[in-house]
Design a protein around this motif. Structure first.
Motif, PDB file in Angstrom:
ATOM      1  N   ARG A 279       1.069  -0.934   0.276  1.00 34.92           N
ATOM      2  CA  ARG A 279       0.517   0.132  -0.312  1.00 34.92           C
ATOM      3  C   ARG A 279       1.232   1.154   0.251  1.00 34.92           C
ATOM      4  NH1 ARG A 279      -2.944   2.404  -2.935  1.00 34.92           N
ATOM      5  NH2 ARG A 279      -4.267   4.138  -1.487  1.00 34.92           N
ATOM      6  N   ALA A 280       1.940   1.376   0.653  1.00 28.29           N
ATOM      7  CA  ALA A 280       2.605   2.546   0.860  1.00 28.29           C
ATOM      8  C   ALA A 280       3.634   3.087  -0.777  1.00 28.29           C
ATOM      9  CB  ALA A 280       4.292   2.170   1.617  1.00 28.29           C
ATOM     10  N   PHE A 281       4.042   0.880  -1.267  1.00 24.47           N
ATOM     11  CA  PHE A 281       4.696   1.741  -3.125  1.00 24.47           C
ATOM     12  C   PHE A 281       3.479   2.499  -3.748  1.00 24.47           C
ATOM     13  CE2 PHE A 281       8.186   0.085  -0.863  1.00 24.47           C
ATOM     14  CZ  PHE A 281       9.251   0.206  -1.770  1.00 24.47           C
ATOM     15  N   ALA A 282       1.860   1.718  -3.702  1.00 22.81           N
ATOM     16  CA  ALA A 282       0.797   1.959  -4.278  1.00 22.81           C
ATOM     17  C   ALA A 282       0.255   4.088  -4.138  1.00 22.81           C
ATOM     18  CB  ALA A 282      -0.354   1.346  -3.621  1.00 22.81           C
ATOM     19  N   ILE A 283       0.720   4.264  -3.034  1.00 25.27           N
ATOM     20  CA  ILE A 283       0.880   5.580  -2.370  1.00 25.27           C
ATOM     21  C   ILE A 283       2.378   6.295  -3.504  1.00 25.27           C
ATOM     22  CG2 ILE A 283       0.860   7.703  -0.730  1.00 25.27           C
ATOM     23  CD1 ILE A 283      -0.499   5.509   1.021  1.00 25.27           C
ATOM     24  N   ALA A 284       2.752   6.008  -3.292  1.00 29.06           N
ATOM     25  CA  ALA A 284       4.024   6.927  -3.708  1.00 29.06           C
ATOM     26  C   ALA A 284       3.857   6.368  -5.236  1.00 29.06           C
ATOM     27  CB  ALA A 284       4.809   5.544  -3.325  1.00 29.06           C
ATOM     28  N   ARG A 285       3.451   5.668  -6.294  1.00 28.16           N
ATOM     29  CA  ARG A 285       3.662   5.593  -7.382  1.00 28.16           C
ATOM     30  C   ARG A 285       2.059   6.331  -8.083  1.00 28.16           C
ATOM     31  NH1 ARG A 285       3.303   0.192  -6.193  1.00 28.16           N
ATOM     32  NH2 ARG A 285       1.280  -0.207  -6.916  1.00 28.16           N
ATOM     33  N   GLU A 286       0.817   6.191  -7.822  1.00 26.60           N
ATOM     34  CA  GLU A 286      -0.076   7.117  -7.900  1.00 26.60           C
ATOM     35  C   GLU A 286       0.721   8.758  -7.643  1.00 26.60           C
ATOM     36  OE1 GLU A 286      -3.135   5.840  -5.004  1.00 26.60           O
ATOM     37  OE2 GLU A 286      -2.749   3.970  -5.671  1.00 26.60           O
ATOM     38  N   GLY A 287       1.390   8.821  -6.727  1.00 31.05           N
ATOM     39  CA  GLY A 287       1.716  10.324  -6.734  1.00 31.05           C
ATOM     40  C   GLY A 287       2.744  10.516  -7.519  1.00 31.05           C
ATOM     41  N   GLY A 288       3.695   9.890  -8.987  1.00 30.37           N
ATOM     42  CA  GLY A 288       4.258  10.114  -9.584  1.00 30.37           C
ATOM     43  C   GLY A 288       5.795   9.870  -9.636  1.00 30.37           C
ATOM     44  N   LEU A 289       5.962   8.840  -8.198  1.00 26.50           N
ATOM     45  CA  LEU A 289       7.207   8.387  -7.478  1.00 26.50           C
ATOM     46  C   LEU A 289       7.585   7.515  -8.119  1.00 26.50           C
ATOM     47  CD1 LEU A 289       7.248   9.258  -4.167  1.00 26.50           C
ATOM     48  CD2 LEU A 289       7.867  11.169  -5.855  1.00 26.50           C
ATOM     49  N   LEU A 290       8.751   7.110  -8.797  1.00 24.75           N
ATOM     50  CA  LEU A 290       9.614   5.977  -9.133  1.00 24.75           C
ATOM     51  C   LEU A 290       9.223   4.767  -7.739  1.00 24.75           C
ATOM     52  CD1 LEU A 290      12.366   5.250 -11.519  1.00 24.75           C
ATOM     53  CD2 LEU A 290      12.648   4.294  -9.351  1.00 24.75           C
ATOM     54  N   ALA A 291       9.328   3.945  -8.158  1.00 23.27           N
ATOM     55  CA  ALA A 291       9.297   2.048  -7.220  1.00 23.27           C
ATOM     56  C   ALA A 291      11.152   1.569  -6.945  1.00 23.27           C
ATOM     57  CB  ALA A 291       8.053   1.531  -6.698  1.00 23.27           C
TER      58      ALA A 291
END
Length: 371
Positions: free
Chosen positions: A195-207
């Motif tokens: 879920r943390a990574f989903a938040i980051a990706r949805e915000g335009g950040l690279l995983a």
């Protein structure tokens, strides 16, 4: 090509890898510190450093078991405890940028968990703002393109990672380009942080989570399946699984390989055992990184020297490694184009500008400043 003794030949026309333009995608914040700076800060704050951090030589580490990893983490935490004031943060970032410029880096994505510095810097948000301001200043002073990857800690609760991901997204316009996951990958399953990574990706950040260093191929598959990773921190253990190698190559997932670190932590016995050639020949994009120079004793250019000396990489192949580091970065397209052109110039023997050359106002237009 091998010599009569079985080792790779170094041609007399080998170019200086310090002059090869490149991107640096795997450098941890505290681990980027100069040893001399650590000694000065420890003296300033009355911190007693263990002999392993004062001998002038990289400490002997082997983190493939619990005790070894604990020792590594204890040394890292001791060094981090010497960063107590905003000026310390600014000094560390500026010196890390200077070291990268010296090694030919033209784009650096430095990784940090701001929660580690929050108690002494006024809280999580103030700590992150101090770090981002320091990165912006160092970039302007040195001409090095610098951005930040905010990393969650596998050893902490996944809810903490979600908080950190939201904060990272909030400051994406200040120079945060990615979201990572660090610490001992044998503890804290990647899927717990989905879920943390989903938040980051949805915000335009690279995983860009760590995987495939202390744990095997399953760790990398989890980063891909559960976190939708665009890059893998380390990833060298993919060499043990041909199907995984093909998957990484087909999807062009960049692995941030840190040869000196792999040996220092006991993942491989010697530099020649690191499967650089296996990954490269399989078509997996690679970005060589220094990881934690403070503890491992070598910086970015030395990783390219390892590829040349221990794995027989030609200058053309070293140039391709540099290109892959640029393509795997979050640098703006115009910056990438300029870097790729300068890598070609290094290979053909044409004059290559340095990051300091590009710090001039007329050149900085190609490097968008964080808002």
């Amino acid at each position: 090509m091998l010599s009569s003794s079985g080792g790779p030949l170094r041609t007399p026309t080998a170019r200086d890898v310090r002059l090869l333009p490149k991107a640096h995608l795997h450098l941890h914040f505290t681990g980027s510190m100069r040893p001399g700076t650590l000694l000065e800060l420890a003296d300033k704050y009355g911190v007693r450093l263990p002999d392993a951090l004062t001998s002038g030589r990289p400490p002997k580490l082997r983190a493939t078991d619990e005790r070894g990893w604990f020792r590594f983490q204890r040394l890292y935490d001791t060094a981090r405890s010497c960063l107590r004031e905003p000026d310390d943060i600014r000094r560390l970032v500026r010196e890390a940028a200077e070291e990268d410029v010296r090694d030919g880096s033209r784009w650096l994505e430095i990784q940090v968990d701001p929660t580690s510095y929050a108690p002494l810097l006024g809280g999580l948000t103030p700590a992150l703002e101090i770090i981002l301001d320091a990165v912006d200043s160092a970039s302007r002073e040195t001409g090095l393109g610098m951005r930040v990857v905010v990393a969650a800690n596998r050893m902490k609760h996944p809810l903490d990672a979600r908080t950190l991901a939201r904060l990272a997204v909030r400051y994406a316009d200040r120079g945060i380009v990615g979201f990572g996951l660090s610490n001992d990958e044998r503890r804290g399953m990647a899927r717990d942080f989905d879920r943390a990574f989903a938040i980051a990706r949805e915000g335009g950040l690279l995983a860009a989570p760590h995987g495939g260093e202390l744990s095997g191929p399953a760790s990398i598959r989890s980063c891909l399946d559960d976190l939708d990773a665009a890059r893998i921190g380390h990833g060298v253990r993919a060499a043990e699984d041909p199907r995984l190698l093909s998957r990484l190559a087909d999807r062009q997932i960049t692995c941030e390989v840190c040869p000196a670190s792999n040996v220092a932590l006991g993942v491989y016995d010697k530099e020649g055992d690191v499967p650089l050639r296996t990954l490269f020949d399989a078509g997996v994009p690679l970005a060589l990184g220094a990881d934690d120079p403070l503890l491992f004793g070598s910086r970015l250019a030395a990783q390219y020297e390892i590829a040349r000396r221990e794995h027989g990489f030609s200058d053309a192949e070293l140039a391709e490694l540099a290109r892959q580091s640029v393509r795997g970065s979050a640098a703006p397209e115009q910056v990438r184009r300029g870097l790729l052109a300068d890598i070609d110039a290094w290979l053909t023997g044409t004059s290559v500008p340095t990051a300091r050359d590009e710090a001039a106002p007329r050149d900085r237009a190609d490097l968008p400043d964080p808002a």
